[in-house]
Every structure is written in structure tokens, then in C-alpha cells.
Design a protein around this motif. Structure first.
Motif: not given
Length: 422
Positions: A243-250, A292-295, A354-358
Motif C-alpha cells: 500500500a505505501p509503495l503504490i501511494i509513493m509510485l503515484v 516525522g515529528v507527529l509519527y 515521511n509517512e510512507a517511509v516510517t
């Protein structure tokens, strides 16, 4: 993150745990941030500069996009090999410095010709270096700190990637248009050499306390211990990261459209091009740092859905502005639309990054940081390459307004994935 000799420290090293890492305040992490900022100056400058240089040689939008696509193709191919190199060939120590040199040293070659073939070839070589730097840098940002600091570490890393772009994205184009493309190419090449020197110092910083983290996971990583359960690999890992990979692609495809092509329809309004790229870069780092801070504060993603929504809305405003502009000089209304759209898109893209990578780092586990970094960067860079080549073709066939409308619809299609929490 690093719990035992078998997972990182290597035979003969003292027992090593996360508590031994200097973390966010260590000199090693500071050198990583400085090296990233220096090295990515070259990337930021070249992304809009080479397509503009190619278009001046008569390449057209499709040819201009092909330079970015070639760069991203070799980037992605390199990134596929990086997890093994990081864990089995000591890549955490040498990948960043060597990659920075491969990015920087060929830069002056761009100034020799505007012919499309050589420009594509040099771009492809530089893509190898970029693939090494991106995977190693993202993974190191996580490996050099304890897991409680990973969100902020990736946020700082995002600032190092993004802050130079506030100056370099618009400044590189402005510099090239005012005093020459060859000067801009030489200066960005020097940045790669400086980044290599800085990254080499991470091994020696903090009294050698970073060396276990830089040796990699070792051949036993991922098999699991009483302290650290086994990390997913193969299809289970891809399923967890899908899911995060597809979001990053688009979303990165849309970002490629913004960075690669907006300088071309507004070339006659140099002030607007500079303002667009600066607004994009500034809001990009704002969104990434905030995420990043919120995560770290909430120990979960907070801005994935809002960030995706902001990207959709921003692309919609860009579409309206480009459609209204036509082939004429941009008026005040068009300028406001594209400026607002670019800023809003940049804010959303930064948060999504940042959300996707974390999320991907968390799902891959500490021994899988190299694999998570590789797949996140593949999503980013494959999307960037696909956006450059695909949108270049669509723009030539249909024009800027319809092309960006397609981008907006594609972004809206991934909103359901951003809604999913598991």
C-alpha cells in the motif's frame, strides 16, 4: 535496532545495542545530514535543468522527459541490488561516498552538448550513483538512531533532502538562464565531491561508535532472535509494503510532472518559475518534517490521508491554472492558481513521503531497514521516471491542462489505500 554481534557488530566487536548509538545528536548523524544536503543539491539542480537544456537543443517535451526517465531507470535498477550490497558487502560504509562521486563527477559533461543521446547517457550513469545514495542514506538515517527517534531521524533526513531544493530548484534554473548552463553544471558537480568527503567521515565519527551500524546486518540478519523477531522477506515483505509503495509510485509520478515540466510553459516568466519551484520545495520539507515529528509523538501515521488529499487538491489547482494559461503569458489569476497548487501539492507530498517511509521501516523491522529503504526509494524514483516519460508524451499529444488533469485523477484513485491502517 542493533541488538547483537550477529546482526550488526561483526565478529570480534564488543556487544552492541541501541543504547550505544549517539543518535540524533551524534556527529555521525550530523555528517549524514550534511552529506545528504550537499549531494542532493546536484540532484535538485539537474532535475529541471537538464530537461530545459535538452528542450533548447530541440528535443521536445518527450525528449526532455527522457533524460529524467533514463536517470530514474538506472536509479531503480541500482536500488534493487542495494539491500544485498548493504548487508553483505559492507555497503553502509562505502555506498554513500561512492554514489556521491558517481553523481557529481559526470556533471560537467552535460555542458558539452545539447544532443539528446549524450544527455540521456550521462543521466543514466548518474542514476547509478543516485540509487546508491538514496537507499544508503535513508537506511542510515534509521540505523544511526534508536527506534524511538526514527520518525524525527527520517524527518531530519527529509529536511536535508528538501531544504537545499528551496534554493537549488529555482536557483539552478535562474543561474543557468542568467550566467550559463555550463557554470551551473560545474557547481553542482562539485557538490557531489563534497558530499563524498563528508559521508566518508561517518565511519570515524563519535569515537567509532557508529561502525557496527555501518557494517550492515550480516548474513544471519532476519532469522530472528529472542530479542528481535525475524523480519519479513520476499512476498510477505512486498505484501506488507504494497500500500505505501503504490501511494509513493503515484504521488512521486505527480511530483515529477511538477518539477520536470512546469519550467517549460512558464519559461518566459522566469520569476514565476523560480517562485513555483521555491514554493514546492519549502512546503515539501514542511510537510515531511511535520509528519516525522507527529509519527514519533503518536507512534503511528497521522498525515498519510491528509497529505494525499492535499496532493489531489494541489494538482487540481495546477490543472486549472495550466488550462487557463494556454499558450499565452501567465496573468495574475493563472500565477495565483499555479502557485497555490504547487505549494499545496508540495505540502501533501512531503507528508506522504515521511509517512510512507516510517510505515515501511516499521513493517520491515530493524534487520530489514535496507530492504524497506530500497523499496521506498524504488517507489519514489520509479514514479519519478514514469511521470517524466509518460507525462512528456501526454503533454505532446494533448497539452499541459489535460495531462495534469490525468495526474489529478490518478492521485484521487489511491485515496482508498491511504485510508487503510493495516
Amino acid at each position: 535496532m542493533i541488538r547483537s554481534r550477529s546482526s550488526a557488530a561483526g565478529k570480534g566487536d564488543p556487544e552492541f545495542t541501541e543504547a550505544d548509538l549517539p543518535g540524533l545528536r551524534g556527529r555521525g548523524f550530523a555528517l549524514l545530514i550534511l552529506a545528504t544536503a550537499a549531494g542532493l543539491c546536484g540532484f535538485a539542480a539537474v532535475l529541471p535543468l537538464v530537461p530545459l537544456w535538452a528542450s533548447r537543443g530541440g528535443a521536445g517535451e518527450f525528449g526532455a522527459g527522457a533524460t529524467t526517465a533514463a536517470f530514474m531507470l538506472t536509479t531503480v535498477i541500482t536500488q534493487l541490488a542495494m539491500p544485498w550490497l548493504l548487508d553483505h558487502a559492507g555497503g553502509y560504509r562505502w555506498a554513500f561516498p561512492v554514489g556521491s562521486l558517481i553523481m557529481g563527477l559526470p556533471m560537467p559533461l552535460f555542458a558539452l552538448t545539447t544532443d539528446l543521446g549524450p544527455l540521456v547517457a550521462v543521466s543514466a550513469v548518474r542514476g547509478v550513483g543516485f540509487g546508491m545514495v538514496t537507499v544508503a542514506g535513508t537506511a542510515l538515517a534509521a540505523r544511526l538512531v534508536a527506534k524511538e527517534q526514527v520518525g524525527r531521524a527520517t524527518g531530519y533526513y527529509g529536511l536535508a533532502v528538501g531544504l537545499p531544493q528551496i534554493v537549488i530548484l529555482p536557483g539552478g534554473v535562474a543561474l543557468a538562464l542568467s550566467i550559463g548552463f555550463d557554470t551551473a553544471f560545474w557547481l553542482t558537480g562539485i557538490c557531489g565531491v563534497l558530499a563524498a568527503a563528508l559521508a566518508s567521515g561517518i565511519w570515524f565519527a563519535d569515537g567509532g561508535r557508529n561502525r557496527a551500524a555501518l557494517r550492515g546486518a550480516g548474513p544471519e540478519a532476519g532469522k530472528g532472535t529472542a530479542e528481535a523477531p525475524s523480519a519479513p522477506r520476499g512476498l510477505p515483505l512486498l505484501s506488507a509494503l504494497a500500500a505505501p509503495l503504490i501511494i509513493m509510485l503515484v504521488v512521486s509520478s505527480a511530483a515529477s510532472a511538477v518539477v520536470t515540466f512546469l519550467a517549460i510553459p512558464f519559461e518566459q516568466a522566469a520569476w514565476l518559475v523560480s517562485a513555483l519551484l521555491a514554493a514546492y520545495a519549502l512546503m515539501l520539507v514542511t510537510g515531511r518534517w511535520t509528519a516525522g515529528v507527529l509519527y514519533d509523538r503518536y507512534r503511528r501515521t497521522v498525515l498519510l490521508l491528509p497529505g494525499t488529499l492535499a496532493a489531489v487538491a494541489g494538482t487540481g489547482l495546477l490543472t486549472a491554472g495550466l488550462w487557463a494559461n494556454g499558450d499565452g503569458s501567465p496573468g495574475a489569476g493563472v500565477a495565483l492558481l499555479v502557485l497555490g497548487g504547487t505549494a499545496l501539492f508540495g505540502l501533501g507530498f512531503g507528508a506522504v513521503q515521511n509517512e510512507a517511509v516510517t510505515v515501511m521501516l516499521e513493517r520491515a523491522g530493524p534487520t530489514g531497514y535496507g530492504r524497506a529503504s530500497a523499496w521506498w526509494n524504488i517507489g519514489y524514483d520509479a514514479g519519478t521516471g514514469a511521470g517524466a516519460i509518460g507525462l512528456g508524451l501526454v503533454i505532446q499529444l494533448m497539452g499541459y491542462g489535460p495531462a495534469f488533469a490525468i495526474v489529478a485523477v490518478s492521485l484521487a484513485a489511491v485515496l482508498p489505500l491511504a485510508l487503510r491502517r493495516k
